[in-house]
Write a protein that holds these residues in place. Sequence first.
Motif, PDB file in Angstrom:
ATOM      1  N   GLY A 130     -24.016  77.785  32.559  1.00 31.65           N
ATOM      2  CA  GLY A 130     -25.139  77.247  33.290  1.00 31.65           C
ATOM      3  C   GLY A 130     -26.447  77.782  32.736  1.00 31.65           C
ATOM      4  N   ILE A 131     -27.506  77.015  32.899  1.00 29.05           N
ATOM      5  CA  ILE A 131     -28.828  77.415  32.428  1.00 29.05           C
ATOM      6  C   ILE A 131     -29.774  77.487  33.623  1.00 29.05           C
ATOM      7  N   ALA A 132     -30.370  78.668  33.795  1.00 31.54           N
ATOM      8  CA  ALA A 132     -31.396  78.860  34.814  1.00 31.54           C
ATOM      9  C   ALA A 132     -32.727  79.118  34.112  1.00 31.54           C
ATOM     10  N   ARG A 133     -33.810  78.929  34.831  1.00 32.66           N
ATOM     11  CA  ARG A 133     -35.148  79.202  34.289  1.00 32.66           C
ATOM     12  C   ARG A 133     -35.843  80.241  35.162  1.00 32.66           C
ATOM     13  N   VAL A 134     -36.393  81.245  34.488  1.00 33.65           N
ATOM     14  CA  VAL A 134     -37.198  82.256  35.169  1.00 33.65           C
ATOM     15  C   VAL A 134     -38.576  82.233  34.531  1.00 33.65           C
ATOM     16  N   GLU A 135     -39.538  81.679  35.255  1.00 34.78           N
ATOM     17  CA  GLU A 135     -40.894  81.496  34.724  1.00 34.78           C
ATOM     18  C   GLU A 135     -40.838  80.735  33.401  1.00 34.78           C
ATOM     19  N   GLY A 136     -39.983  79.739  33.329  1.00 34.99           N
ATOM     20  CA  GLY A 136     -39.843  78.920  32.142  1.00 34.99           C
ATOM     21  C   GLY A 136     -38.943  79.503  31.075  1.00 34.99           C
ATOM     22  N   PHE A 137     -38.457  80.718  31.280  1.00 34.43           N
ATOM     23  CA  PHE A 137     -37.616  81.413  30.304  1.00 34.43           C
ATOM     24  C   PHE A 137     -36.147  81.104  30.592  1.00 34.43           C
ATOM     25  N   THR A 138     -35.371  80.842  29.536  1.00 34.45           N
ATOM     26  CA  THR A 138     -33.980  80.431  29.679  1.00 34.45           C
ATOM     27  C   THR A 138     -33.058  81.621  29.913  1.00 34.45           C
TER      28      THR A 138
END
Length: 256
Positions: free
Chosen positions: A218-226
Amino acid sequence: MTGRDEYYNRSKQEGYRARSAYKLKQLDEAAGLFAPGDVVVDLGAAPGGWLQVAAEAVGDAGSVVGVDLQRIRSLDHDNVETIRGDMTEDGTADRLRDVVGAAGADAVVSDMAPNMTGEYSVDHARSIHLARQALGVARDLLSPGGDLVVKAFDGPDLADLRADMEESFEYVRSIRPDASRDSSSEVYLVAKGYLTAPVAAGDELTVEVVDQGNEGDGIARVEGFTVFVPGAEVGDRVDVRIDDVKPRFAFAERRD
């Protein structure tokens, strides 16, 4: 023939302005600093030997910016620009940012050395101070994944400098080029892979999976960071611990 004579003579024969040009060549060979099209910043660039090496390495598609308090004579490279000034002054730093541009630099290299006093502890401390100045410039200008090279004299403060660099890069290694004089205590710290991530290894957080990676993670984003999350699907909201951080992405392990 001594090492000094060898590199001095080679610099004259091959058109480099200083024997130190071969140090940068050897650092590049050892650590893969430059690629065609790169943007490189050279601090303490006079008389221009490192500018010549970097300009050749990045080619016409790249650019090199040199900064020094001393005037740098024009070079026969269209991809080189020089700034005369002190990097501790806001005006010089602003000019450098404007020349580098918003995309940032791919590498910052520094051969800065203090005026030698002959007192080892003083010269060592001053060299560390200059290296820290270069580190500050790198943190301001490098794009994600960029590299930094700094010169320092070996001594008790070197370990702390290296530890500070390791906080901002994937890894740091110490290299002593063959072109360094045998009598010199200089060492080059080469930091690879500038990290600009909003997360660090060990961070614990809750993320929402918004996409699926090619390998099934799965891919999550933290402040646009992968952030890659194993065993997670789109729409999942999971608690994770950051395991490994790279310049443009991070790996996490699930905590549930």
